[in-house]
Design a protein around this motif. Structure first.
Motif, short mmCIF file in Angstrom:
data_model
loop_
_atom_site.label_atom_id
_atom_site.label_comp_id
_atom_site.label_asym_id
_atom_site.label_seq_id
_atom_site.Cartn_x
_atom_site.Cartn_y
_atom_site.Cartn_z
N ALA A 1 0.83 -1.20 0.00
CA ALA A 1 0.00 0.00 0.00
C ALA A 1 0.86 1.24 0.00
CB ALA A 1 -0.91 -0.01 1.23
N ALA A 2 1.97 1.21 0.77
CA ALA A 2 2.86 2.37 0.81
C ALA A 2 3.51 2.60 -0.52
CB ALA A 2 3.92 2.16 1.89
N ALA A 3 3.82 1.49 -1.24
CA ALA A 3 4.44 1.65 -2.56
C ALA A 3 3.46 2.14 -3.59
CB ALA A 3 5.01 0.29 -3.01
N THR B 1 -4.99 12.44 -5.69
CA THR B 1 -5.57 12.72 -4.38
C THR B 1 -5.36 11.53 -3.47
OG1 THR B 1 -7.73 11.79 -4.93
CG2 THR B 1 -7.34 14.12 -5.50
N ALA B 2 -5.53 11.75 -2.17
CA ALA B 2 -5.38 10.66 -1.20
C ALA B 2 -6.38 9.55 -1.48
CB ALA B 2 -5.57 11.20 0.21
N LYS B 3 -7.60 9.91 -1.89
CA LYS B 3 -8.61 8.91 -2.19
C LYS B 3 -8.21 8.06 -3.39
CE LYS B 3 -13.52 8.38 -3.32
NZ LYS B 3 -14.80 9.09 -3.60
N GLU B 4 -7.67 8.71 -4.42
CA GLU B 4 -7.25 7.99 -5.62
C GLU B 4 -6.10 7.04 -5.31
OE1 GLU B 4 -8.40 11.36 -8.99
OE2 GLU B 4 -6.44 11.39 -8.01
N ILE C 1 -5.99 2.90 -5.64
CA ILE C 1 -4.95 2.14 -6.35
C ILE C 1 -4.34 1.10 -5.41
CG2 ILE C 1 -2.69 2.31 -7.44
CD1 ILE C 1 -3.52 5.06 -8.47
N ALA C 2 -4.08 1.50 -4.17
CA ALA C 2 -3.53 0.56 -3.20
C ALA C 2 -4.50 -0.59 -2.95
CB ALA C 2 -3.22 1.29 -1.89
#
Length: 345
Positions: free
Chosen positions: A23-25, A198-201, A205-206
């Protein structure tokens, strides 16, 4: 035919840590059919750009791997040539010392013409014995000289070969540096694009990436046998690495790129195969039909042969797909990469 589902990893904590890493990547899924609809019409374009950058990075990684493998071979060759040249030089020095001793002995005994020495000698029989010994000494000296000249040429040739290999090694190391910069540049560009979302986008993706990992845990592989014991052993080793992260240039045991996984797995089976996907594409027996593949066969993907994984059965590939992803099972049809051929080892 009976089938089975791949069991989940035994360590929940380890799986959770790897999911957090993925998720971080903020890696992208190669299975667009699994992605939720995105509200931003430009998002698909950004995602495609990032996918392309990741693909270019993995392609450059295989070239980096090839240069690294070549550099390792050149280093061994240079070391061997230099070691051999040093040993022969030592022998050459000893031979030169012997030649010097022979020449000195002849000089001390050869001041007068042999007939005059015989005339003046108080011990003719002793002189004749000495003359015969000097004649044998002269023959020995000629043989030693010939050996010296031969060894001198060989030492010179090996030094020239070592110098040529060193030049090739220097060029290969430069290529390594260039490919490393290229890979890092591609990944940096992808990260910049991700940072612009954005943070949501980014969270979406994560989640797509995590969904791909969960799908891997539920992969139905069937129970078809491998074509050989070594292929079965290599495939078994690769299966034990599911959940490990993709890292470019890595060849195990805790992180891998695509060809790093396959070469490591066969190494565990006691089989040495080339390091890069392009080189692996040229070994073993080529299997052109996807339907003819057996679990443990290699699968060569992309037209430039820059991706490789294991056929896992039931239309699935086990591979280390891309930056930010984990070693996992995926549908070959949904991988987004064209199948070229299989390799049976």
């Amino acid at each position: 035919m009976a089938s089975h589902r791949r069991p989940k990893q035994s360590s929940h904590a380890y799986a959770t840590a790897l999911t957090a890493t993925a998720a971080a990547a903020v890696a992208l899924s190669t299975q667009p059919a699994l992605a939720d609809p995105l509200p931003d019409p430009n998002k698909k374009g950004v995602q495609a750009q990032i996918d392309r950058l990741y693909e270019e990075a993995t392609q450059a990684t295989e070239k980096y791997n090839g240069a690294k493998e070549k550099a390792g071979q050149l280093e061994k060759q240079v070391k061997s040539l230099q070691s051999t040249a040093a040993r022969r030089q030592s022998g050459l020095n000893n031979l030169r010392n012997r030649l010097g001793s022979i020449a000195a002995a002849q000089y001390r005994s050869g001041g007068l013409d042999p007939s005059v020495q015989l005339l003046l000698s108080s011990d003719p029989n002793g002189f004749l014995e000495k003359a015969a010994a000097l004649d044998r000494l002269s023959t020995q000296q000629l043989s030693e000289l010939q050996r010296y000249e031969t060894q001198q040429r060989e030492v010179q040739q090996q030094r020239q070969q070592a110098a040529g290999k060193l030049k090739d090694l220097e060029s290969t190391r430069k290529e390594l540096g260039d490919k490393k910069k290229e890979i890092q540049g591609k990944l940096a560009q992808a990260q910049k694009l991700l940072n612009g979302l954005t943070a949501k986008e980014r969270a979406e993706i994560a989640e797509n990436e995590q969904r791909a990992n969960r799908s891997s845990e539920r992969a139905v592989l069937g129970n078809e046998a491998s074509a050989s014991q070594r292929a079965a052993a290599a495939f078994s080793a690769a299966k034990s690495r599911v959940g490990m992260p993709y890292v470019w240039g890595a060849s195990g045991p805790s992180s891998f790129d695509c060809s790093g996984l396959t070469s490591w797995a066969f190494q565990q089976a006691g089989v040495s195969i080339p390091r890069t996907s392009q080189a692996q594409a040229g070994i073993g027996t080529r299997i052109n039909a996807l339907s003819a593949l057996k679990p443990g066969d290699l699968i060569i993907m992309r037209t430039d042969l820059s991706h490789v994984g294991f056929y896992a059965g039931n239309g699935q590939i086990l591979h280390s797909p891309k930056p930010g992803a984990q070693v996992r099972y995926e549908s070959i049809a949904q991988s987004g990469m064209p199948f070229m051929w299989g390799v049976r080892i």
